[in-house]
Write a protein that holds these residues in place. Structure first.
Motif, PDB file in Angstrom:
ATOM      1  N   PHE A 181       0.835  -1.215   0.000  1.00 43.15           N
ATOM      2  CA  PHE A 181       0.000   0.000   0.000  1.00 43.15           C
ATOM      3  C   PHE A 181       0.862   1.254   0.000  1.00 43.15           C
ATOM      4  O   PHE A 181       1.983   1.250   0.511  1.00 43.15           O
ATOM      5  CB  PHE A 181      -0.954  -0.008   1.198  1.00 43.15           C
ATOM      6  N   VAL A 182       0.311   2.301  -0.584  1.00 43.67           N
ATOM      7  CA  VAL A 182       0.968   3.612  -0.588  1.00 43.67           C
ATOM      8  C   VAL A 182       0.614   4.306   0.728  1.00 43.67           C
ATOM      9  O   VAL A 182      -0.565   4.520   1.018  1.00 43.67           O
ATOM     10  CB  VAL A 182       0.486   4.458  -1.788  1.00 43.67           C
ATOM     11  N   ASN A 185       5.291  15.687  -0.012  1.00 46.57           N
ATOM     12  CA  ASN A 185       5.991  14.879  -1.012  1.00 46.57           C
ATOM     13  C   ASN A 185       6.776  13.808  -0.271  1.00 46.57           C
ATOM     14  O   ASN A 185       7.962  13.944  -0.034  1.00 46.57           O
ATOM     15  CB  ASN A 185       6.906  15.799  -1.830  1.00 46.57           C
ATOM     16  N   PHE A 186       6.081  12.758   0.113  1.00 43.84           N
ATOM     17  CA  PHE A 186       6.695  11.807   1.043  1.00 43.84           C
ATOM     18  C   PHE A 186       7.412  10.653   0.360  1.00 43.84           C
ATOM     19  O   PHE A 186       8.095   9.877   1.014  1.00 43.84           O
ATOM     20  CB  PHE A 186       5.632  11.255   2.004  1.00 43.84           C
ATOM     21  N   GLU A 187       7.254  10.531  -0.938  1.00 43.81           N
ATOM     22  CA  GLU A 187       7.832   9.356  -1.587  1.00 43.81           C
ATOM     23  C   GLU A 187       9.288   9.603  -1.989  1.00 43.81           C
ATOM     24  O   GLU A 187       9.639  10.691  -2.416  1.00 43.81           O
ATOM     25  CB  GLU A 187       6.996   8.988  -2.808  1.00 43.81           C
ATOM     26  N   GLN A 221       6.992  -6.206   6.210  1.00 44.97           N
ATOM     27  CA  GLN A 221       6.291  -5.124   6.921  1.00 44.97           C
ATOM     28  C   GLN A 221       7.111  -3.843   7.020  1.00 44.97           C
ATOM     29  O   GLN A 221       6.646  -2.837   7.563  1.00 44.97           O
ATOM     30  CB  GLN A 221       5.843  -5.625   8.301  1.00 44.97           C
ATOM     31  N   LEU A 222       8.332  -3.880   6.499  1.00 41.54           N
ATOM     32  CA  LEU A 222       9.161  -2.667   6.464  1.00 41.54           C
ATOM     33  C   LEU A 222       9.023  -1.934   5.136  1.00 41.54           C
ATOM     34  O   LEU A 222       9.592  -0.858   4.957  1.00 41.54           O
ATOM     35  CB  LEU A 222      10.632  -3.045   6.694  1.00 41.54           C
ATOM     36  N   PHE A 223       8.253  -2.504   4.209  1.00 43.60           N
ATOM     37  CA  PHE A 223       8.219  -1.960   2.850  1.00 43.60           C
ATOM     38  C   PHE A 223       6.877  -1.324   2.525  1.00 43.60           C
ATOM     39  O   PHE A 223       5.833  -1.717   3.059  1.00 43.60           O
ATOM     40  CB  PHE A 223       8.521  -3.073   1.840  1.00 43.60           C
ATOM     41  N   TYR A 224       6.943  -0.352   1.620  1.00 41.34           N
ATOM     42  CA  TYR A 224       5.747   0.341   1.145  1.00 41.34           C
ATOM     43  C   TYR A 224       5.718   0.300  -0.379  1.00 41.34           C
ATOM     44  O   TYR A 224       6.739   0.121  -1.031  1.00 41.34           O
ATOM     45  CB  TYR A 224       5.774   1.810   1.595  1.00 41.34           C
ATOM     46  N   LYS A 225       4.542   0.522  -0.895  1.00 41.22           N
ATOM     47  CA  LYS A 225       4.397   0.655  -2.332  1.00 41.22           C
ATOM     48  C   LYS A 225       4.637   2.117  -2.721  1.00 41.22           C
ATOM     49  O   LYS A 225       4.189   3.037  -2.028  1.00 41.22           O
ATOM     50  CB  LYS A 225       2.981   0.235  -2.725  1.00 41.22           C
ATOM     51  N   HIS A 226       5.367   2.306  -3.798  1.00 38.16           N
ATOM     52  CA  HIS A 226       5.598   3.637  -4.363  1.00 38.16           C
ATOM     53  C   HIS A 226       4.512   3.867  -5.412  1.00 38.16           C
ATOM     54  O   HIS A 226       4.045   2.922  -6.041  1.00 38.16           O
ATOM     55  CB  HIS A 226       6.993   3.642  -5.003  1.00 38.16           C
ATOM     56  N   SER A 227       4.086   5.120  -5.598  1.00 42.72           N
ATOM     57  CA  SER A 227       3.042   5.391  -6.599  1.00 42.72           C
ATOM     58  C   SER A 227       3.416   4.846  -7.966  1.00 42.72           C
ATOM     59  O   SER A 227       2.548   4.493  -8.765  1.00 42.72           O
ATOM     60  CB  SER A 227       2.802   6.897  -6.715  1.00 42.72           C
ATOM     61  N   VAL A 262       8.587  -0.892  -4.973  1.00 44.54           N
ATOM     62  CA  VAL A 262       8.457  -1.227  -3.554  1.00 44.54           C
ATOM     63  C   VAL A 262       9.742  -0.793  -2.861  1.00 44.54           C
ATOM     64  O   VAL A 262      10.835  -1.100  -3.337  1.00 44.54           O
ATOM     65  CB  VAL A 262       8.210  -2.743  -3.395  1.00 44.54           C
ATOM     66  N   TYR A 263       9.598  -0.080  -1.746  1.00 45.48           N
ATOM     67  CA  TYR A 263      10.785   0.480  -1.087  1.00 45.48           C
ATOM     68  C   TYR A 263      10.635   0.452   0.424  1.00 45.48           C
ATOM     69  O   TYR A 263       9.528   0.349   0.960  1.00 45.48           O
ATOM     70  CB  TYR A 263      10.994   1.941  -1.543  1.00 45.48           C
ATOM     71  N   THR A 264      11.782   0.551   1.094  1.00 48.25           N
ATOM     72  CA  THR A 264      11.770   0.777   2.545  1.00 48.25           C
ATOM     73  C   THR A 264      12.577   2.034   2.841  1.00 48.25           C
ATOM     74  O   THR A 264      13.637   2.237   2.255  1.00 48.25           O
ATOM     75  CB  THR A 264      12.352  -0.408   3.331  1.00 48.25           C
ATOM     76  N   PRO A 265      12.069   2.876   3.737  1.00 45.73           N
ATOM     77  CA  PRO A 265      12.842   4.058   4.138  1.00 45.73           C
ATOM     78  C   PRO A 265      13.653   3.815   5.414  1.00 45.73           C
ATOM     79  O   PRO A 265      14.166   4.764   5.978  1.00 45.73           O
ATOM     80  CB  PRO A 265      11.737   5.094   4.399  1.00 45.73           C
ATOM     81  N   TYR A 266      13.748   2.570   5.833  1.00 47.65           N
ATOM     82  CA  TYR A 266      14.236   2.311   7.191  1.00 47.65           C
ATOM     83  C   TYR A 266      15.639   1.714   7.279  1.00 47.65           C
ATOM     84  O   TYR A 266      16.059   1.328   8.362  1.00 47.65           O
ATOM     85  CB  TYR A 266      13.260   1.383   7.926  1.00 47.65           C
ATOM     86  N   THR A 267      16.351   1.562   6.170  1.00 54.32           N
ATOM     87  CA  THR A 267      17.667   0.910   6.282  1.00 54.32           C
ATOM     88  C   THR A 267      18.705   1.879   6.836  1.00 54.32           C
ATOM     89  O   THR A 267      18.564   3.082   6.649  1.00 54.32           O
ATOM     90  CB  THR A 267      18.132   0.389   4.911  1.00 54.32           C
TER      91      THR A 267
END
Lengths: 548, 548
Positions: free
Chosen positions: B75-76, B86-88, B154-160, B164-169
């Motif tokens: 999910f986005v 502009n969070f992505e 559960q660390l990943f999100y969908k990009h518009s 698929v990315y994680t901002p947490y590394t």
């Protein structure tokens, strides 16, 4: 009302004759996607401002809906018969079929039949189904015919073979509503709902003979309503790009309701509940998003329109001039809100700098007078929340309908001041009590126990126009709204249609209501509405055994 | 646990290397219809009794699920960032991609890895994601690897854009559960749920690292469980033809759970809650469906297995001999029930004719001893509801796990008698309080506030194996079960995995929990689970502002 025990089937090619004229059956798509409908609507109407409603459209829509309901959204009622019993009627050559439904409208519809003021439309109807398959629905108005068709479909079940039958003939029903305003107030600001969600709600409302959908369309948390003259409002105030309602989308929703006897009433809540305006016009809002929000508002974010500001006056003029002409084709009302104004917020209002009601009250009077004058000038009747009359003691025009919500006393007080009132005591008919919006749901029994006329003197009951149930969106969104509202709102629908008391003047029996409500729930589920169960199948299979 | 703020993307062709061996990616159907899977399952296994589980199957399933979750059920996260921000992350040539996930299992799985007794499997794992895209999940067991993969997704999100990315590394997580038994008790008797409903529940449970699904599969209201040696039981005791669970369906469900680390535990509640047996074997049931049911049962219909009857003994022998061999491949437990036995029902039992507990208690002891002996002889460990130990004061084998539900005191009392206990105080973790099953839902905050070790002496906490949340079906069915259970059960999942207290020994903060729970809710919705919202977007867009 009388109903027998003979079985009748319905022919799949059943014809509808309206005032002697056979109605053309439209080809039925399996499901109508919203986008497709919307395109068609814009195409047919040229632009969103053109109003193209007619009695014929109400009748055609009602026939289309009834046909779809009978044959595509019906259900096998196994849950309402003893387990493993042979409850279905035998099908053989001697079965009698309904082949024609006669619709007899006795009066010409008033011009505002789809956007009435309370009482303008006679919604009564009579329905007879003879054992030989003769069906007649008689009503003064097209809306009455539509109600009769709705009741007609609710007498039928799906047979395992795919046929459709009623076990209840002969039927002889004469029916009319007790209250003229029977509504749901839906909060589409705290959460954005897709147009498909809203029209699904309209379908369910019409099916329960509700005749008003009050859209609480702006609030502190987001401003989803596009106002072309003030484009930044939704562009900045919405939660996200795309989570807005354009004029064409609104017109589609209003038109969809109108053709189903559900008048869509818009509310712009003011002067409180407006902080989402601050995302685009920060200079208009006092006390915006204060950290210590509980001092300035009932829930975050705080904020209120300034009360003595020319900029606010100009802004509202622009807003009303843009919006109200798009309301007029579809409704006779406009709701200016007025609940939960927090006086402390005005200590931070540079045009006031006071929380002294002696100073604030005349300013509020002027604020509301201006708003209601604009509403009247646009040809509409104002509705306001009870606080404007009862807390702020404003002098309001006698045309103003007061929507009460806090108590039965508020209803009695409103009508004693000569105002028309809507009921909806939040202790009975609101899904989340305001002071604790994380608190429990209100069970259907509580909703059913509510008497709109409680405490109202007998000589003033005519001023109680009806009422509304409320679905606020603090913990509701498209995923769970169906089950938050249904089937509990059915209990309110029955109270609003038939009154809280039975023919003997007693509160209606909750014991006999429970099977009725369980069956209505199954009918809603068959229509794609995710209504909750109120009983397990063991109970529905055993009459009222569980309903002690 | 440490998590950074660098962004990493995942390559759609990401490879999984398990102990040095590249895993073959299976072609992913968009959605797997239950029927198709069931046919495949029966085909592959020849018959329903054949157990074909392996560590490799757990790993393969976990990889398949993780891939599907990352790319198809993501999910986005706009709801978790300020409106119109502009969070992505920017996508450009210099983005780093994860191309390989290394799974390192350090120990050989025990033979019963998918059907453990509490404590048999080490479920811990560690997960590291380096900023250069190196990912390693290390665990002692295949189940630990599966948990690591779940956390990974559960660390990943969908990009518009669809990426698929994680901002947490960089990520460095070491994780292990506090309690070994983390379950949901699902009532599939009062209402029948399709196999698709049950496996959807298993998916959601596994995603929340629950490891037990307790199926309360028979009760007074219906008997949906097909027992080939006693075919009339389900044929007459089910609500309707087709609303039953066949052995092959059960095997499919058990196998589906096992391969996802969710052990399916069956309960045949007895001697109370058995009146549905009377539809096929009326001679076995006393006080069946008495009109004055509240004298003989907690809810209709009343009825209990006779307590001193050879016919009942023979019936249960046949039942156990048929059923238990089909439990053994998939579980180490069998739950014999034992809650809410009503002594008055035995006044109508022709083998007893008394409600004197001095007479009834030895008969109950013999009844339960026989049942537990059968369970043990089948290679299984008995579970029983607390009343058998605490109300009836039976002497139970030390192997018997006691499921408490009425109070914290029941837990303390159970462990003080030396028994292993499951918790699930219905004042916190049950969806409908028993004495008023029409009463309000339990809010997630109440569930989160529950400490499984409350009142348990420190030297006995090892006997608290874990606990279960309960979903009873008096007002729940397939339409609303997702909303009833989720996301509130996530709060219980966190308590069972991490304990009720934080590292400082304080109750976990509900303020910091609310954004976490709201995000988990969005992840569940993306997976097709109709979980409720607990907050409006205004709140999720503003951190913990609303969570006072």
């Amino acid at each position: 009302m009388t109903m027998g025990e003979e079985v009748l089937f319905v022919d799949r090619r059943v014809k509808f004759i309206y005032n002697g004229v056979a109605q053309v059956a439209l080809p039925q798509p399996e499901q109508t996607p919203f986008e497709q409908d919307l395109n068609l609507f814009i195409l047919q109407n040229g632009n969103y401002g053109h109003h193209n409603m007619s009695s014929q459209k109400v009748i055609s829509t009602a026939i289309e809906t009834a046909t779809h309901t009978l044959f595509e959204q019906n259900f096998v009622p196994w849950k309402f018969h003893p387990r493993h019993s042979n409850f279905e009627p035998a099908m053989n050559a001697s079965c009698t079929y309904i082949r024609t439904v006669h619709l007899e409208q006795t009066d010409v519809d008033p011009a505002n039949v789809t956007k009435p003021l309370a009482g303008d439309v006679d919604e009564s109807y009579s329905l007879s189904i003879a054992t030989d398959g003769q069906v007649t629905i008689t009503a003064a108005s097209s809306i009455g015919i539509a109600h009769g068709l709705t009741t007609f479909t609710q007498l039928f079940y799906k047979h395992s073979s795919g046929s459709v039958y009623t076990p209840y003939t002969p039927v002889d029903i004469t029916d009319a509503p007790m209250f003229q305003h029977r509504g749901l107030n839906m909060d589409v600001s705290r959460v954005w709902y897709s147009p498909a969600d809203v029209i699904r709600m309209i379908d369910a409302l019409a099916y329960n003979k509700f005749n008003r959908l009050h859209l609480h369309i702006t609030d502190a948390q987001s401003w989803p309503l596009e106002i072309p003259a003030l484009p930044m409002l939704a562009e900045k105030g919405s939660y996200r790009e795309g989570l807005t309602y354009s004029p064409s989308t609104m017109a589609y929703i209003q038109d969809y309701g109108a053709s189903r006897g559900v008048e869509v009433i818009l509310e712009i809540d003011m002067p409180g509940h407006t902080s989402s305006i601050a995302y685009s016009y920060p200079e208009l809002i006092a006390a915006f998003n204060e950290k210590d929000w509980s001092k300035y508002a009932a829930e975050p974010p705080s904020g209120t329109l300034k009360l003595n500001s020319t900029a606010v006056t100009n802004f509202l003029d622009t807003l009303f001039d843009d919006l109200l002409p798009r309301v007029l084709p579809y409704s006779s009302y406009f709701h200016t809100g007025g609940d939960e104004v927090n006086v402390n917020a005005y200590t931070l209002d540079d045009t006031v700098r006071s929380n002294d009601t002696a100073i604030l009250q005349p300013l509020m009077q002027a604020f509301v007078d201006r708003a209601h004058a604009k509403v009247r000038a646009a040809g509409l009747t104002p509705i306001a929340w009870e606080e404007m009359l009862l807390t702020w003691n404003l002098t309001l025009g006698s045309d103003v309908v007061i929507q009460t919500w806090q108590s039965d006393e508020a209803v009695a007080e409103t009508v004693s001041k000569g105002h028309k009132a809507l009921v909806g005591n939040y202790n009975y008919w609101q899904y989340y009590p305001y002071n604790d919006y994380c608190a429990p749901l209100h069970n259907w029994r509580v909703m059913y126990a509510y008497d709109p006329l409680n405490g109202v003197p007998a000589n003033l009951t005519h001023l109680v126009l009806g009422g509304e149930v409320h679905i606020w969106s603090e913990q509701t969104d498209p995923v769970n709204i169906d089950r938050q509202v249904w089937p509990r709102a059915c209990a309110a629908a029955e109270v609003l249609w038939s009154g809280a008391k039975d023919e003997q003047g007693q509160n209606r029996s909750q014991i006999t209501a429970s099977p009725r409500l369980s069956e209505m729930r199954e009918r809603l589920v068959a229509r794609g509405i995710g209504a909750e169960p109120i009983q397990m199948p063991f109970c529905t299979q055993n009459g009222t055994q569980c309903a002690l």
